[in-house]
Design a protein around this motif. Structure first.
Motif, PDB file in Angstrom:
ATOM      1  N   THR A   1       0.835  -1.207   0.000  1.00 31.82           N
ATOM      2  CA  THR A   1       0.000   0.000   0.000  1.00 31.82           C
ATOM      3  C   THR A   1       0.869   1.257   0.000  1.00 31.82           C
ATOM      4  O   THR A   1       2.070   1.197   0.262  1.00 31.82           O
ATOM      5  CB  THR A   1      -0.925   0.040   1.242  1.00 31.82           C
ATOM      6  OG1 THR A   1      -0.104   0.017   2.410  1.00 31.82           O
ATOM      7  CG2 THR A   1      -1.887  -1.137   1.268  1.00 31.82           C
ATOM      8  N   ILE A   2       0.233   2.384  -0.276  1.00 33.54           N
ATOM      9  CA  ILE A   2       0.885   3.704  -0.245  1.00 33.54           C
ATOM     10  C   ILE A   2       0.070   4.571   0.719  1.00 33.54           C
ATOM     11  O   ILE A   2      -1.173   4.569   0.658  1.00 33.54           O
ATOM     12  CB  ILE A   2       0.883   4.365  -1.649  1.00 33.54           C
ATOM     13  CG1 ILE A   2       1.588   3.470  -2.677  1.00 33.54           C
ATOM     14  CG2 ILE A   2       1.500   5.752  -1.610  1.00 33.54           C
ATOM     15  CD1 ILE A   2       1.434   3.947  -4.130  1.00 33.54           C
ATOM     16  N   ALA A   3       0.751   5.312   1.583  1.00 35.52           N
ATOM     17  CA  ALA A   3       0.053   6.180   2.544  1.00 35.52           C
ATOM     18  C   ALA A   3      -0.563   7.375   1.819  1.00 35.52           C
ATOM     19  O   ALA A   3       0.037   7.946   0.907  1.00 35.52           O
ATOM     20  CB  ALA A   3       1.044   6.664   3.590  1.00 35.52           C
ATOM     21  N   VAL A   4      -1.788   7.730   2.227  1.00 33.98           N
ATOM     22  CA  VAL A   4      -2.437   8.938   1.695  1.00 33.98           C
ATOM     23  C   VAL A   4      -2.249  10.041   2.739  1.00 33.98           C
ATOM     24  O   VAL A   4      -2.671   9.896   3.889  1.00 33.98           O
ATOM     25  CB  VAL A   4      -3.942   8.702   1.451  1.00 33.98           C
ATOM     26  CG1 VAL A   4      -4.588   9.960   0.884  1.00 33.98           C
ATOM     27  CG2 VAL A   4      -4.150   7.519   0.520  1.00 33.98           C
ATOM     28  N   ILE A   5      -1.615  11.130   2.316  1.00 35.65           N
ATOM     29  CA  ILE A   5      -1.255  12.193   3.268  1.00 35.65           C
ATOM     30  C   ILE A   5      -2.129  13.420   3.037  1.00 35.65           C
ATOM     31  O   ILE A   5      -2.351  13.840   1.889  1.00 35.65           O
ATOM     32  CB  ILE A   5       0.236  12.539   3.098  1.00 35.65           C
ATOM     33  CG1 ILE A   5       1.065  11.333   3.590  1.00 35.65           C
ATOM     34  CG2 ILE A   5       0.624  13.784   3.877  1.00 35.65           C
ATOM     35  CD1 ILE A   5       2.501  11.367   3.214  1.00 35.65           C
ATOM     36  N   ASP A   6      -2.640  13.973   4.127  1.00 38.25           N
ATOM     37  CA  ASP A   6      -3.419  15.211   4.060  1.00 38.25           C
ATOM     38  C   ASP A   6      -2.421  16.380   3.972  1.00 38.25           C
ATOM     39  O   ASP A   6      -1.679  16.626   4.932  1.00 38.25           O
ATOM     40  CB  ASP A   6      -4.273  15.313   5.337  1.00 38.25           C
ATOM     41  CG  ASP A   6      -5.136  16.560   5.353  1.00 38.25           C
ATOM     42  OD1 ASP A   6      -4.861  17.493   4.567  1.00 38.25           O
ATOM     43  OD2 ASP A   6      -6.076  16.609   6.167  1.00 38.25           O
ATOM     44  N   PRO A   7      -2.392  17.107   2.846  1.00 42.30           N
ATOM     45  CA  PRO A   7      -1.399  18.181   2.703  1.00 42.30           C
ATOM     46  C   PRO A   7      -1.599  19.307   3.716  1.00 42.30           C
ATOM     47  O   PRO A   7      -0.669  20.070   3.984  1.00 42.30           O
ATOM     48  CB  PRO A   7      -1.647  18.706   1.285  1.00 42.30           C
ATOM     49  CG  PRO A   7      -2.444  17.650   0.598  1.00 42.30           C
ATOM     50  CD  PRO A   7      -3.247  16.961   1.651  1.00 42.30           C
ATOM     51  N   SER A   8      -2.798  19.384   4.299  1.00 46.51           N
ATOM     52  CA  SER A   8      -3.061  20.466   5.258  1.00 46.51           C
ATOM     53  C   SER A   8      -2.305  20.272   6.563  1.00 46.51           C
ATOM     54  O   SER A   8      -2.016  21.231   7.270  1.00 46.51           O
ATOM     55  CB  SER A   8      -4.562  20.567   5.553  1.00 46.51           C
ATOM     56  OG  SER A   8      -5.250  20.976   4.392  1.00 46.51           O
TER      57      SER A   8
ATOM     58  N   LEU B   1       0.336  23.355  -0.650  1.00 47.70           N
ATOM     59  CA  LEU B   1       0.780  22.644  -1.856  1.00 47.70           C
ATOM     60  C   LEU B   1       0.559  21.150  -1.609  1.00 47.70           C
ATOM     61  O   LEU B   1       0.311  20.721  -0.484  1.00 47.70           O
ATOM     62  CB  LEU B   1       2.240  22.962  -2.140  1.00 47.70           C
ATOM     63  CG  LEU B   1       2.516  24.455  -2.368  1.00 47.70           C
ATOM     64  CD1 LEU B   1       4.007  24.722  -2.444  1.00 47.70           C
ATOM     65  CD2 LEU B   1       1.822  24.953  -3.629  1.00 47.70           C
ATOM     66  N   ILE B   2       0.692  20.360  -2.658  1.00 45.60           N
ATOM     67  CA  ILE B   2       0.301  18.955  -2.561  1.00 45.60           C
ATOM     68  C   ILE B   2       1.208  18.136  -1.640  1.00 45.60           C
ATOM     69  O   ILE B   2       0.734  17.254  -0.916  1.00 45.60           O
ATOM     70  CB  ILE B   2       0.218  18.292  -3.964  1.00 45.60           C
ATOM     71  CG1 ILE B   2      -0.374  16.894  -3.896  1.00 45.60           C
ATOM     72  CG2 ILE B   2       1.576  18.246  -4.644  1.00 45.60           C
ATOM     73  CD1 ILE B   2      -1.832  16.830  -3.649  1.00 45.60           C
ATOM     74  N   ASN B   3       2.509  18.412  -1.669  1.00 46.19           N
ATOM     75  CA  ASN B   3       3.425  17.585  -0.861  1.00 46.19           C
ATOM     76  C   ASN B   3       4.737  18.341  -0.621  1.00 46.19           C
ATOM     77  O   ASN B   3       4.936  19.455  -1.135  1.00 46.19           O
ATOM     78  CB  ASN B   3       3.686  16.228  -1.545  1.00 46.19           C
ATOM     79  CG  ASN B   3       4.214  16.373  -2.967  1.00 46.19           C
ATOM     80  OD1 ASN B   3       4.841  17.384  -3.303  1.00 46.19           O
ATOM     81  ND2 ASN B   3       3.974  15.383  -3.805  1.00 46.19           N
ATOM     82  N   ALA B   4       5.606  17.714   0.157  1.00 52.70           N
ATOM     83  CA  ALA B   4       6.858  18.370   0.531  1.00 52.70           C
ATOM     84  C   ALA B   4       7.749  18.588  -0.695  1.00 52.70           C
ATOM     85  O   ALA B   4       8.455  19.595  -0.796  1.00 52.70           O
ATOM     86  CB  ALA B   4       7.589  17.513   1.569  1.00 52.70           C
TER      87      ALA B   4
END
Ligand code: NAD
Length: 479
Positions: A20-27, A323-326
């Motif tokens: 699996t891949i983790a789903v990260i909340d960008p907030s 923004l969407i990610n780091a």
């Protein structure tokens, strides 16, 4: 929606690799779900399911039947409007109002293509005596759709909506950073009566599931939206099987403002064209080219607007979300630190709300002035809320600046001079040109796509339907 599963053959399917891949909340940078890490075997299953649908119930359905299914899907999307908006806002970080607009646009895509499905037809052609020649438009077969993270619902809707209307069966690979809304809509499509296998969604990383889709010999057409670098890879992989591709690769779109323009009307649009979706929009108006006589007064007004802009979590519904990610945040910082290093003046910046979590990927909108035309800030896509302002002295210089990047997706021209509007609209190298507006509110009906490094092929409107078909010529000799 089931956790960490693909949608294949009309139902949820576990990932064959079990990863699996983790789903990260960008907030806030926190993990809140898991998606399946698809691999080549999952893509094989999805392509086989799509092929079976194309050769079976879906391929044999009439255009009117396809239109009815898409219309029911549009109604279901409307019924689930708030749910979809909430999913999209959390997954991408965009403000709720933006996610609501995206959900409305998704319903509109399906509605438009529902109505268009049975209006797609060929022609009869004049030819030699004793012949009747006609053309028919046939679906490609199984179409692959690689979708980015900035507008998952909308980009999925415009691409798969048109492909399905034209009679294709689809395999969709949404972006690993944001794909929950697409999975939800796939389930809604089944509820709307789409036969199993007509629409399949495989989640996963680009270099795994995405690449497996792009190079799959069972795919008949690929449509890709994303970065020019990945677009090139996808086109190369598709070329191995001589598969046609539609590429939509972003831009460095100019907003050209002449001193005679209605600056009051232009001002809010000049700002929203770059801060919408925190600048992570392929058609963002990321350069403002201003005629010298209006340069200082307009910059002053733009700067005042930028100082008022507020950035915060999606639920706070401010001007910009994170923004969407780091990685994306580092990319924007990199552009800004280059600008600072090269002495480009920062005219104004917005503000990150005090209560925005430190762990979110926030970036204050930035207005930079006097950007040298050769600087990377004037030539490369930042994909963040960064507006580069450049002055010009006459029409020829405005055109040279506008056309001075490898891109050509969208341009706007702000002037009251009608002859100049037309002259420039013709001279600017771009897939869309807007006069005294920017983007015409999204315009599902309006063909969209680029030239140069912005890509090729057209999405949206009736034009997209042509792209999802192959023209066959039939010549009948009857004497
Ligand atoms: P990307 O182009 O790598 O990703 C877009 C899609 O392509 C995703 O679904 C991804 O999984 C898939 N993909 C990635 N590598 C692939 C491969 N080798 N084969 C097949 N599919 C593959 O974009 P990104 O890395 O997420 O973002 C990088 C930059 O791209 C951004 O900073 C921005 O400038 C640009 N971008 C543009 C758009 C747009 O709408 N034009 C959208 C997203 C990103």
């Amino acid at each position: 929606m089931e956790d960490a599963k693909h949608f294949i053959g009309g139902g949820w399917a576990a990932a064959s690799g079990g990863e699996t891949i983790a789903v990260i909340d960008p907030s806030d940078g926190e993990t809140f779900a898991q998606i399946a890490r698809g691999n080549a075997a999952d893509i094989d299953s999805a392509v086989a399911a799509a092929r079976a649908a194309f050769e079976g119930a879906w391929g044999q359905s009439s255009a009117a039947e396809r239109g009815r299914v898409l219309y029911r899907l549009s109604m279901l999307v409307t019924a689930c409007h708030e749910e979809l908006a909430q999913i999209e806002a959390r997954d991408t970080g965009k403000p709720l109002k933006q996610a609501r607009a995206d959900a409305a646009a998704l319903a509109r895509y399906f509605e438009f293509y529902a109505g268009a499905a049975d209006k797609l037809h060929g022609e009869t052609l004049p030819y030699q005596a004793g012949y009747t020649v006609l053309t028919i438009r046939e679906p490609h077969g199984v179409t692959g759709h690689i979708v980015p993270w900035n507008y998952p619902m909308q980009i999925f809707g415009r691409s798969a909506g048109a492909a399905l209307a034209a009679g294709n069966a689809c395999v969709v690979k949404p972006a690993e950073d944001a794909c929950l809304s697409v999975l939800r809509v796939a389930a809604l499509a089944a509820e709307a009566g789409l036969p199993p296998g007509a629409l399949n969604v495989v989640t996963g990383f680009g270099h795994e599931a995405g690449a497996a889709l792009a190079r799959h010999p069972g795919i008949d057409h690929i449509s890709f939206t994303g970065s020019p670098e990945t677009g090139k890879l996808v086109a190369q992989m598709a070329a191995e099987n001589h598969v046609p591709v539609t590429l939509e690769l972003g831009g460095k779109s100019p907003q050209i403002v002449f001193a005679d323009a209605d600056l009051d009307a232009a001002l809010p649009t000049l700002v929203s064209a770059i801060v919408q979706n925190a600048g992570q929009t392929c058609s963002a108006g990321s350069r403002v080219l201003i005629e010298r006589a209006a340069y200082e007064p307009l910059l002053e007004r733009l700067a005042a607007r930028f100082r008022e802009l507020r950035v915060g979590p999606s639920r706070a519904d401010l001007d910009c979300g994170p923004l969407i990610n780091a990685k994306q945040q580092r990319r924007v910082w990199d552009f800004l630190s280059d600008a600072q290093h090269d002495g480009i003046p920062m005219a104004a910046q917005g503000e990150i709300a005090a209560d925005a979590p430190e762990s979110g990927f926030y970036q204050a909108p930035a207005l930079l002035r006097d950007v040298p035309p050769g600087h990377r800030l004037a030539r490369e896509e930042v994909f963040g809320p960064v507006l580069a302002a450049l002055p010009f002295d006459d029409e020829n210089e405005a055109v040279a600046l506008a056309n001075g990047t490898p891109y050509g997706l969208v341009a706007s021209i702000w002037t009251r001079d009608g002859a100049r509007q037309l002259r420039l609209a013709r001279r600017v190298r771009s897939g869309q040109v807007f006069i005294n507006n920017y983007g015409a509110g999204g315009g599902v009906e309006l063909p969209f796509g680029g030239v140069g490094h912005s890509g090729h092929g057209r999405e949206k409107g009736f034009e997209a339907l042509y792209g999802f078909t192959v023209l066959k010529t039939i010549a009948i000799k009857h004497g």
